[in-house]
Design a protein around this motif. Structure first.
Motif, PDB file in Angstrom:
ATOM      1  N   ALA A  50      40.037   4.607   9.985  1.00 16.75           N
ATOM      2  CA  ALA A  50      40.780   5.827  10.352  1.00 16.75           C
ATOM      3  C   ALA A  50      40.044   6.677  11.377  1.00 16.75           C
ATOM      4  CB  ALA A  50      41.056   6.650   9.089  1.00 16.75           C
ATOM      5  N   ARG A  51      39.093   6.079  12.109  1.00 17.67           N
ATOM      6  CA  ARG A  51      38.270   6.881  13.024  1.00 17.67           C
ATOM      7  C   ARG A  51      39.064   7.437  14.206  1.00 17.67           C
ATOM      8  NH1 ARG A  51      36.465   3.920  17.538  1.00 17.67           N
ATOM      9  NH2 ARG A  51      37.183   1.755  17.553  1.00 17.67           N
ATOM     10  N   ARG A  52      40.157   6.809  14.616  1.00 16.49           N
ATOM     11  CA  ARG A  52      40.946   7.334  15.726  1.00 16.49           C
ATOM     12  C   ARG A  52      41.795   8.534  15.301  1.00 16.49           C
ATOM     13  NH1 ARG A  52      40.962   3.579  20.004  1.00 16.49           N
ATOM     14  NH2 ARG A  52      40.369   1.458  19.347  1.00 16.49           N
ATOM     15  N   ARG A  53      42.293   8.514  14.088  1.00 12.35           N
ATOM     16  CA  ARG A  53      43.185   9.581  13.618  1.00 12.35           C
ATOM     17  C   ARG A  53      42.409  10.799  13.122  1.00 12.35           C
ATOM     18  NH1 ARG A  53      48.284   8.600   9.473  1.00 12.35           N
ATOM     19  NH2 ARG A  53      49.289  10.642   9.829  1.00 12.35           N
ATOM     20  N   PHE A  54      41.306  10.547  12.404  1.00 13.84           N
ATOM     21  CA  PHE A  54      40.492  11.651  11.882  1.00 13.84           C
ATOM     22  C   PHE A  54      39.034  11.411  12.247  1.00 13.84           C
ATOM     23  CE2 PHE A  54      43.934  10.715   8.829  1.00 13.84           C
ATOM     24  CZ  PHE A  54      44.694  11.861   8.973  1.00 13.84           C
ATOM     25  N   PRO A  55      38.664  11.530  13.521  1.00 18.07           N
ATOM     26  CA  PRO A  55      37.308  11.141  13.935  1.00 18.07           C
ATOM     27  C   PRO A  55      36.202  11.961  13.294  1.00 18.07           C
ATOM     28  CG  PRO A  55      38.475  12.282  15.702  1.00 18.07           C
ATOM     29  CD  PRO A  55      39.470  12.016  14.643  1.00 18.07           C
ATOM     30  N   VAL A  56      36.319  13.276  13.301  1.00 17.17           N
ATOM     31  CA  VAL A  56      35.254  14.117  12.740  1.00 17.17           C
ATOM     32  C   VAL A  56      35.209  13.971  11.217  1.00 17.17           C
ATOM     33  CG1 VAL A  56      34.413  16.484  12.503  1.00 17.17           C
ATOM     34  CG2 VAL A  56      35.435  15.735  14.660  1.00 17.17           C
ATOM     35  N   GLY A  57      36.370  13.972  10.591  1.00 14.30           N
ATOM     36  CA  GLY A  57      36.404  13.824   9.127  1.00 14.30           C
ATOM     37  C   GLY A  57      35.802  12.511   8.686  1.00 14.30           C
ATOM     38  N   VAL A  58      36.106  11.428   9.404  1.00 18.77           N
ATOM     39  CA  VAL A  58      35.550  10.110   9.061  1.00 18.77           C
ATOM     40  C   VAL A  58      34.027  10.115   9.230  1.00 18.77           C
ATOM     41  CG1 VAL A  58      35.438   7.699   9.783  1.00 18.77           C
ATOM     42  CG2 VAL A  58      37.655   8.817   9.497  1.00 18.77           C
ATOM     43  N   ALA A  59      33.536  10.712  10.317  1.00 16.23           N
ATOM     44  CA  ALA A  59      32.085  10.744  10.543  1.00 16.23           C
ATOM     45  C   ALA A  59      31.362  11.506   9.440  1.00 16.23           C
ATOM     46  CB  ALA A  59      31.788  11.380  11.898  1.00 16.23           C
ATOM     47  N   VAL A  60      31.902  12.645   9.031  1.00 11.92           N
ATOM     48  CA  VAL A  60      31.272  13.433   7.967  1.00 11.92           C
ATOM     49  C   VAL A  60      31.335  12.679   6.638  1.00 11.92           C
ATOM     50  CG1 VAL A  60      31.435  15.569   6.620  1.00 11.92           C
ATOM     51  CG2 VAL A  60      31.723  15.628   9.111  1.00 11.92           C
ATOM     52  N   PHE A  61      32.485  12.077   6.328  1.00  9.54           N
ATOM     53  CA  PHE A  61      32.632  11.352   5.063  1.00  9.54           C
ATOM     54  C   PHE A  61      31.694  10.156   5.000  1.00  9.54           C
ATOM     55  CE2 PHE A  61      34.513   8.169   2.294  1.00  9.54           C
ATOM     56  CZ  PHE A  61      34.819   8.901   1.169  1.00  9.54           C
ATOM     57  N   VAL A  62      31.600   9.420   6.099  1.00  3.07           N
ATOM     58  CA  VAL A  62      30.733   8.234   6.115  1.00  3.07           C
ATOM     59  C   VAL A  62      29.273   8.639   5.922  1.00  3.07           C
ATOM     60  CG1 VAL A  62      29.825   6.427   7.619  1.00  3.07           C
ATOM     61  CG2 VAL A  62      32.289   6.769   7.448  1.00  3.07           C
ATOM     62  N   CYS A  63      28.844   9.707   6.587  1.00  2.75           N
ATOM     63  CA  CYS A  63      27.461  10.168   6.424  1.00  2.75           C
ATOM     64  C   CYS A  63      27.194  10.624   4.983  1.00  2.75           C
ATOM     65  CB  CYS A  63      27.163  11.306   7.403  1.00  2.75           C
ATOM     66  SG  CYS A  63      26.976  10.752   9.111  1.00  2.75           S
ATOM     67  N   ALA A  64      28.183  11.309   4.394  1.00  2.00           N
ATOM     68  CA  ALA A  64      28.012  11.762   3.008  1.00  2.00           C
ATOM     69  C   ALA A  64      27.903  10.566   2.057  1.00  2.00           C
ATOM     70  CB  ALA A  64      29.185  12.658   2.611  1.00  2.00           C
ATOM     71  N   ALA A  65      28.780   9.557   2.275  1.00  2.00           N
ATOM     72  CA  ALA A  65      28.718   8.366   1.418  1.00  2.00           C
ATOM     73  C   ALA A  65      27.413   7.614   1.636  1.00  2.00           C
ATOM     74  CB  ALA A  65      29.915   7.454   1.713  1.00  2.00           C
ATOM     75  N   TRP A  66      26.892   7.642   2.873  1.00  3.14           N
ATOM     76  CA  TRP A  66      25.620   6.972   3.161  1.00  3.14           C
ATOM     77  C   TRP A  66      24.462   7.687   2.455  1.00  3.14           C
ATOM     78  CZ3 TRP A  66      22.714   6.827   8.478  1.00  3.14           C
ATOM     79  CH2 TRP A  66      21.802   5.760   8.485  1.00  3.14           C
ATOM     80  N   VAL A  67      24.529   9.008   2.385  1.00  5.06           N
ATOM     81  CA  VAL A  67      23.499   9.777   1.657  1.00  5.06           C
ATOM     82  C   VAL A  67      23.503   9.386   0.184  1.00  5.06           C
ATOM     83  CG1 VAL A  67      22.848  12.075   0.851  1.00  5.06           C
ATOM     84  CG2 VAL A  67      23.471  11.720   3.257  1.00  5.06           C
ATOM     85  N   VAL A  68      24.680   9.272  -0.417  1.00  7.73           N
ATOM     86  CA  VAL A  68      24.781   8.864  -1.827  1.00  7.73           C
ATOM     87  C   VAL A  68      24.229   7.469  -2.011  1.00  7.73           C
ATOM     88  CG1 VAL A  68      26.395   8.392  -3.708  1.00  7.73           C
ATOM     89  CG2 VAL A  68      26.736  10.391  -2.230  1.00  7.73           C
TER      90      VAL A  68
END
Length: 403
Positions: free
Chosen positions: A51-69
């Motif tokens: 979903a990076r084209r539709r929600f680019p900033v939201g996807v980037a923040v979510f992926v980083c948060a999941a990576w932290v976990v």
């Protein structure tokens, strides 16, 4: 658009499979192998990339948060290092630089955090990676964004040029249609006026003066033949293809010109209009277009006299001056019909643009850098044409022969 969505889904699935295969291998010391929770967290980090084209900033923040976990749970951070970089690339391709740099700082911060959790990692290397990798992805994404914008602008320019070319083609067609319409008007109006007058006279004197009726019929025959000849010449022009001779073979018929003015005036006299021709100066050859223009203007003016003042006396003056050709057609207005509009004696009340014939006169004169003045006199009506016959004459009028 559908193809892009399918491509993003395939990319997210490929990232997820590659990360799981890497996590399935034996990790370095101090990191645990993937278990069910690890696989679930890996899917949580990678699948949102779809979903990076539709929600680019939201996807980037979510992926980083999941990576932290994922890192906090003790799993090897390298397993899921590709998805955050791809999400950052997606932000840089569609968002301004300042937004992309903010997401790059977030990604770099998570990268440093992952380095701090490893006992044997080199912080200098970790910090360098945390700075270089996100900035490189931002640069690639920004370059792709600029290229896409440039392609869009080129597409708009191309579409605009195509539209302008179509408009230019339509304008050229309209101008050519107007030119042909003027030619048809000049040919048909003049010759049909002569034929109409002669036919009426022949019918009137058919029984009482057979000889006069016969002369009128001869004039009708000659006028009809000339009209057909000019129409045939125009049809040859219309039928000829690019680079082809008119009608498939060259035409040797002379074009009407100021030098043939006498022939036309003889026909008009035969139609019953008293016309006097006077030539001033020494006759000389002029450009074909200039000669044709003068011929057509006189033809149109005499046709109007035949229509609106059939019993008037007309005078045609052709003056050859050093740098210009001056032509004047005047009549005394006797027997004026519809042309004798209210206010005919007042020049200000005569509509200068009335009628297609008058418009055609002005357009012809303008084409060759000349002028036409049309208006009433105290005792009649006058059409005055001035055409430059040399570059000096055009310059003196403030115009150019190349229109």
């Amino acid at each position: 658009m559908r193809n892009k969505v399918l491509a993003d889904v395939a990319l997210a699935v490929a990232f997820t499979a590659a990360s799981m295969l890497l996590g399935h291998e034996q990790p370095p010391p101090d990191w645990q192998r993937l278990d069910a929770a690890g696989y679930a967290l890996t899917a949580l980090v990678n699948l949102p990339v779809a979903a990076r084209r539709r929600f680019p900033v939201g996807v980037a923040v979510f992926v980083c948060a999941a990576w932290v976990v994922f890192v906090a749970a003790g799993y090897w951070p390298v397993v899921n290092s590709l998805a955050p970089l791809m999400a950052l690339y997606g932000v840089a391709t569609v968002r301004p630089v300042r937004v992309a740099l903010g997401c790059a700082a977030l990604t770099g911060g998570v990268w440093v955090y992952a380095g701090l959790t490893a006992a044997q990692s080199s912080m200098a290397t970790v910090v360098a990676q945390a700075v270089v990798f996100p900035l490189v992805m931002c640069w690639f994404g920004h370059s792709a964004r600029v290229s896409a914008q440039r392609a869009d602008r080129l597409g708009e320019v191309t579409e605009r040029l195509r539209s302008e070319r179509q408009d230019a083609a339509k304008l050229a067609v309209a101008e050519e249609q107007a030119r042909i319409a003027r030619e048809l008007h000049d040919v048909v109006a003049h010759h049909m006026s002569v034929i109409s007058v002669q036919a009426g006279m022949a019918s009137y004197v058919f029984a009482s003066e057979p000889e006069s009726a016969r002369k009128a019929l001869d004039t009708i025959s000659d006028t009809t033949r000339e009209a057909l000849q000019e129409m045939r010449r125009m049809l040859k022009v219309l039928r000829a293809g690019p680079g082809e001779p008119e009608g498939g073979s060259p035409s040797y018929d002379p074009m009407p010109s100021v030098t043939r003015m006498g022939e036309m005036i003889e026909r008009v006299r035969a139609a019953g209009l008293a016309v006097e021709l006077r030539i001033e100066g020494t006759p000389r050859a002029v450009a074909p277009g200039v000669g044709l223009c003068a011929y057509r203007v006189v033809q149109e003016a005499l046709t109007n006299v035949l229509k609106h003042a059939p019993h008037a006396r007309a005078r045609v003056l052709v003056a050859y001056e050093p740098h210009q050709l001056r032509v004047a057609v005047t009549d005394d207005g006797a027997g004026a019909g519809p042309r004798e509009a209210p206010g005919r004696s007042d020049p200000a009340t005569i509509p200068r643009g009335a009628g297609h014939g008058l418009i055609g006169m002005r357009e012809r004169a303008r084409l060759y850098g000349g002028t036409v003045d049309i208006g009433p006199l105290d005792d009649g009506f006058e059409v005055r044409l001035t055409l430059p016959t040399s570059a000096r004459g055009a310059a003196r009028r403030g115009d150019s022969l190349d229109v």
